[in-house]
Design a protein around this motif. Structure first.
Motif, PDB file in Angstrom:
ATOM      1  N   ASP A 196       0.835  -1.201   0.000  1.00 17.10           N
ATOM      2  CA  ASP A 196       0.000   0.000   0.000  1.00 17.10           C
ATOM      3  C   ASP A 196       0.869   1.250   0.000  1.00 17.10           C
ATOM      4  O   ASP A 196       0.560   2.234  -0.682  1.00 17.10           O
ATOM      5  CB  ASP A 196      -0.898   0.017   1.244  1.00 17.10           C
ATOM      6  CG  ASP A 196      -2.136  -0.833   1.051  1.00 17.10           C
ATOM      7  OD1 ASP A 196      -2.335  -1.313  -0.074  1.00 17.10           O
ATOM      8  OD2 ASP A 196      -2.883  -1.022   2.024  1.00 17.10           O
ATOM      9  N   GLU A 224       2.246   1.787  -3.402  1.00 21.74           N
ATOM     10  CA  GLU A 224       1.209   2.267  -4.315  1.00 21.74           C
ATOM     11  C   GLU A 224       0.908   3.738  -4.077  1.00 21.74           C
ATOM     12  O   GLU A 224       0.734   4.503  -5.018  1.00 21.74           O
ATOM     13  CB  GLU A 224      -0.054   1.425  -4.143  1.00 21.74           C
ATOM     14  CG  GLU A 224      -0.997   1.581  -5.317  1.00 21.74           C
ATOM     15  CD  GLU A 224      -2.335   0.932  -5.096  1.00 21.74           C
ATOM     16  OE1 GLU A 224      -2.641   0.573  -3.947  1.00 21.74           O
ATOM     17  OE2 GLU A 224      -3.067   0.794  -6.074  1.00 21.74           O
ATOM     18  N   GLU A 225       0.882   4.118  -2.824  1.00 21.80           N
ATOM     19  CA  GLU A 225       0.627   5.526  -2.506  1.00 21.80           C
ATOM     20  C   GLU A 225       1.754   6.407  -3.041  1.00 21.80           C
ATOM     21  O   GLU A 225       1.535   7.505  -3.538  1.00 21.80           O
ATOM     22  CB  GLU A 225       0.510   5.685  -0.984  1.00 21.80           C
ATOM     23  CG  GLU A 225       0.131   7.052  -0.503  1.00 21.80           C
ATOM     24  CD  GLU A 225      -1.291   7.444  -0.876  1.00 21.80           C
ATOM     25  OE1 GLU A 225      -2.183   6.587  -0.753  1.00 21.80           O
ATOM     26  OE2 GLU A 225      -1.489   8.595  -1.288  1.00 21.80           O
ATOM     27  N   LEU A 226       2.984   5.895  -2.954  1.00 24.08           N
ATOM     28  CA  LEU A 226       4.146   6.694  -3.373  1.00 24.08           C
ATOM     29  C   LEU A 226       4.271   6.760  -4.888  1.00 24.08           C
ATOM     30  O   LEU A 226       4.448   7.831  -5.456  1.00 24.08           O
ATOM     31  CB  LEU A 226       5.420   6.096  -2.759  1.00 24.08           C
ATOM     32  CG  LEU A 226       6.735   6.739  -3.152  1.00 24.08           C
ATOM     33  CD1 LEU A 226       6.800   8.165  -2.649  1.00 24.08           C
ATOM     34  CD2 LEU A 226       7.899   5.969  -2.597  1.00 24.08           C
ATOM     35  N   THR A 227       4.191   5.605  -5.568  1.00 23.34           N
ATOM     36  CA  THR A 227       4.526   5.577  -6.993  1.00 23.34           C
ATOM     37  C   THR A 227       3.331   5.331  -7.896  1.00 23.34           C
ATOM     38  O   THR A 227       3.426   5.544  -9.092  1.00 23.34           O
ATOM     39  CB  THR A 227       5.561   4.475  -7.277  1.00 23.34           C
ATOM     40  OG1 THR A 227       4.941   3.207  -7.044  1.00 23.34           O
ATOM     41  CG2 THR A 227       6.769   4.610  -6.409  1.00 23.34           C
ATOM     42  N   GLY A 228       2.233   4.808  -7.349  1.00 20.22           N
ATOM     43  CA  GLY A 228       1.084   4.511  -8.191  1.00 20.22           C
ATOM     44  C   GLY A 228       1.062   3.087  -8.688  1.00 20.22           C
ATOM     45  O   GLY A 228       0.193   2.715  -9.463  1.00 20.22           O
ATOM     46  N   SER A 229       2.032   2.286  -8.259  1.00 14.38           N
ATOM     47  CA  SER A 229       2.074   0.899  -8.697  1.00 14.38           C
ATOM     48  C   SER A 229       2.526   0.041  -7.528  1.00 14.38           C
ATOM     49  O   SER A 229       3.388   0.446  -6.760  1.00 14.38           O
ATOM     50  CB  SER A 229       3.042   0.769  -9.872  1.00 14.38           C
ATOM     51  OG  SER A 229       3.058  -0.538 -10.323  1.00 14.38           O
ATOM     52  N   ALA A 258       5.791  -2.924  -9.828  1.00 15.27           N
ATOM     53  CA  ALA A 258       6.733  -2.300 -10.760  1.00 15.27           C
ATOM     54  C   ALA A 258       6.780  -0.802 -10.489  1.00 15.27           C
ATOM     55  O   ALA A 258       6.141  -0.012 -11.173  1.00 15.27           O
ATOM     56  CB  ALA A 258       6.308  -2.581 -12.190  1.00 15.27           C
ATOM     57  N   ALA A 259       7.534  -0.415  -9.466  1.00 12.96           N
ATOM     58  CA  ALA A 259       7.450   0.960  -8.980  1.00 12.96           C
ATOM     59  C   ALA A 259       8.125   1.961  -9.914  1.00 12.96           C
ATOM     60  O   ALA A 259       7.655   3.069 -10.060  1.00 12.96           O
ATOM     61  CB  ALA A 259       8.070   1.032  -7.597  1.00 12.96           C
ATOM     62  N   TYR A 266       9.196  10.291  -7.730  1.00 10.59           N
ATOM     63  CA  TYR A 266       8.038  10.648  -6.915  1.00 10.59           C
ATOM     64  C   TYR A 266       8.502  11.123  -5.548  1.00 10.59           C
ATOM     65  O   TYR A 266       9.353  10.492  -4.922  1.00 10.59           O
ATOM     66  CB  TYR A 266       7.118   9.447  -6.754  1.00 10.59           C
ATOM     67  CG  TYR A 266       6.644   8.881  -8.064  1.00 10.59           C
ATOM     68  CD1 TYR A 266       5.596   9.471  -8.748  1.00 10.59           C
ATOM     69  CD2 TYR A 266       7.257   7.765  -8.620  1.00 10.59           C
ATOM     70  CE1 TYR A 266       5.162   8.969  -9.952  1.00 10.59           C
ATOM     71  CE2 TYR A 266       6.833   7.246  -9.818  1.00 10.59           C
ATOM     72  CZ  TYR A 266       5.783   7.846 -10.490  1.00 10.59           C
ATOM     73  OH  TYR A 266       5.367   7.352 -11.680  1.00 10.59           O
TER      74      TYR A 266
END
Lengths: 378, 143
Positions: free
Chosen positions: A141, A144-149, A152-153, A163
């Motif tokens: 989570d 996902e909050e940081l990079t959107g994925s 595969a960040a 980011y």
């Protein structure tokens, strides 16, 4: 099969369809229930990544590296990015250095939690599979909050990071760490004290420190023999901020057999790695400086690189991960990129480690080395 | 291991089971409700034709050649039509980073499954609009 093995021996392929063998296969020669020969095969997962890199620009190259091992995506992409930065002569802002280090350590914890669950599943202890994976969701989570994925960040870019941290990311990371810290002692106690676990792992896959060095093992596998080999301390990267935190290289040496390591020792060693990473993250979260997150000239500098060669390296979850990069003048793509994954050595050391153990122990020996097929088939 | 230790472990497991039975599930009742997606979620793209200058930087940045540009197809003064192939896209976000004119963004729509591969090739009209809002978080979970 060697000719001097008798008629009673049977050859069995372990994989590539076996549940534990996703993308690899080993040929085992078995007499009764005992393995006498092990012949690991690579090549089932080959994606010719090094050739693919020659057709990708320097900004796109990190994406290929990240797909070598999705579990440690933040760590896996770093050696390539570091090599590009060295050739282009970029200056990394302080904020980017600290944030990179924090996310790399978070990625290490997430990868170790996955491995710990998988090894427990292979041993048949499914409670210890699902409980750490619930905690792992909190790290995903955060990513996902940081990079959107979630996996595969693609977090790092030549010259800095893509980011920036927000308050919400920080909050989520603290929540994930808090949950891990409250659960870890409990899980550790339940697993390491369990008689089933001890029976399956003690004196299984035993090797000497000298042999480990000879086979090229690195990371937690060699540290569990009592050798403090860690790139974070031995050869510190100026573009990472490990020196801002106060930490020691985690080394576990079992007093029962000093200088040797079995599956149980590797388990304990990796728990120590998680604890070290948590302490590094907690210290660095208080020291994030303000400022830009990327070199302002990075966009232009990464388009065309001067001629040169560089060696990017990082201490990954599974061991030393490096990329050697060579470029020609005003090139948009690398002339050659050579990847050194940590798992090729640990996979082929099965050849020496497995003979003599029972067939059921093979999965335990394999799992305890924390191998990932993406790292040996490139 | 003493008998007391075994009983302690069993109690610990039982405590966990009881807690899990009475807690709310982690899963979602998917077609009717969805989770909250963060602001930076890299879902399908949206192309804002008014801002586009047909510079082609998104096409150049794409590592998997998922974007095709048609500069002759003009709606405004100097824009271009974009064709997205979602059977190739890896959602890395390099095209959105490359766009300097605020013409290309990610949306939080991530469920893109279709019946065939051809339907995953988005034409300009489809990439300029979102046919439906992303599913909303309803605040409670079904049991």
């Amino acid at each position: 099969m060697s000719p001097d093995i008798g008629d009673e021996a049977v050859e069995i392929w372990f994989g590539p369809q076996h549940v534990s063998a996703h993308g690899w296969a080993a040929k085992l020669t078995v007499v009764g229930d005992y393995i006498v020969e092990c012949d690991p095969h690579a090549g089932y997962f080959h994606r010719s990544a090094e050739k693919v890199l020659e057709f990708r620009t320097f900004k796109q190259g990190g994406l290929v590296l990240e797909r070598m091992c999705m579990l440690e995506a933040f760590l896996a992409e770093y050696p390539y990015i570091s090599a590009v930065e060295q050739i282009a002569g970029m200056e990394i802002p302080e904020r980017a250095k600290v944030l990179r280090t924090i996310m790399m350590e978070a990625s290490r914890i997430h990868s170790l939690q996955f491995w710990w669950g998988q090894l427990s599943a292979e041993l048949g202890l499914f409670a210890m599979t699902l409980w750490p994976w619930v905690d792992r969701e909190f790290f995903l989570d955060t990513f996902e909050e940081l990079t959107g994925s979630r996996h595969a960040a693609s977090f790092s870019t030549p010259g800095g990071i893509r980011y920036d941290f927000t308050d919400k990311v920080r909050q989520k990371l603290l929540r994930a760490i808090g949950r891990l810290e409250s659960n870890l002692p409990k899980f550790k106690d339940m697993l390491l004290r369990s008689p089933t676990f001890k029976m399956r792992t003690k004196d299984v896959g035993l090797f000497n420190a000298e042999d480990g060095i000879k086979w090229g093992l690195s990371g937690p596998n060699i540290k569990s023999c009592g050798i403090p080999m860690d790139l974070r301390k031995d050869w510190p990267d100026p573009n990472l901020a490990y020196d801002l935190a106060d930490w020691e290289v985690p080394v576990y040496e079992n007093p029962e057999h000093p200088g040797q390591s079995d599956a149980y020792d590797r388990m304990v060693q990796r728990f120590m790695e998680i604890e070290t990473s948590v302490s590094i993250i907690k210290q660095l979260l208080d020291q994030i400086p303000d400022g830009p997150i990327v070199d302002p000239k990075a966009r232009a500098k990464a388009n065309r690189l001067p001629a040169g060669e560089a060696y990017g390296r990082v201490e990954g979850t599974r061991g030393i991960t490096t990329v050697w990069l060579k470029t020609q003048d005003k090139a948009q793509t690398p002339w050659r990129a050579k990847i050194r994954g940590p798992c090729f050595a640990s996979y082929y050391s099965l050849k020496h480690m497995v003979p003599g153990s029972t067939f059921a122990d093979f999965v335990v020996v394999f799992g305890s080395l924390d191998p990932y097929p993406g790292w040996w088939d490139r | 291991m003493s008998k007391l230790g075994v009983i302690k472990d069993i109690l610990q497991v039982l405590r966990h089971i009881v807690r899990q039975v009475f807690s709310r599930p982690f899963t979602y009742f998917y077609p009717f409700e969805d989770r909250e997606y963060p602001e930076r979620t890299r879902g399908r793209h949206i192309h804002i034709r008014e801002n586009c200058t047909a510079c082609g930087q998104c096409v150049r940045a794409c590592p998997v050649v998922a974007i095709r540009i048609d500069k002759s197809d003009r709606k405004y003064e100097k824009d271009a039509a974009l064709y997205f192939d979602y059977s190739r896209c890896i959602f890395c976000g390099l095209c959105v980073d490359a766009c300097r004119f605020d013409a290309l963004y990610h949306t939080p729509v991530v469920d893109l499954s279709e019946g065939s591969r051809d339907e995953l090739k988005y034409d300009p009209e489809r990439i300029e609009t979102i046919e439906r809002e992303p599913l909303e978080w309803r605040g409670r979970r079904f049991r």
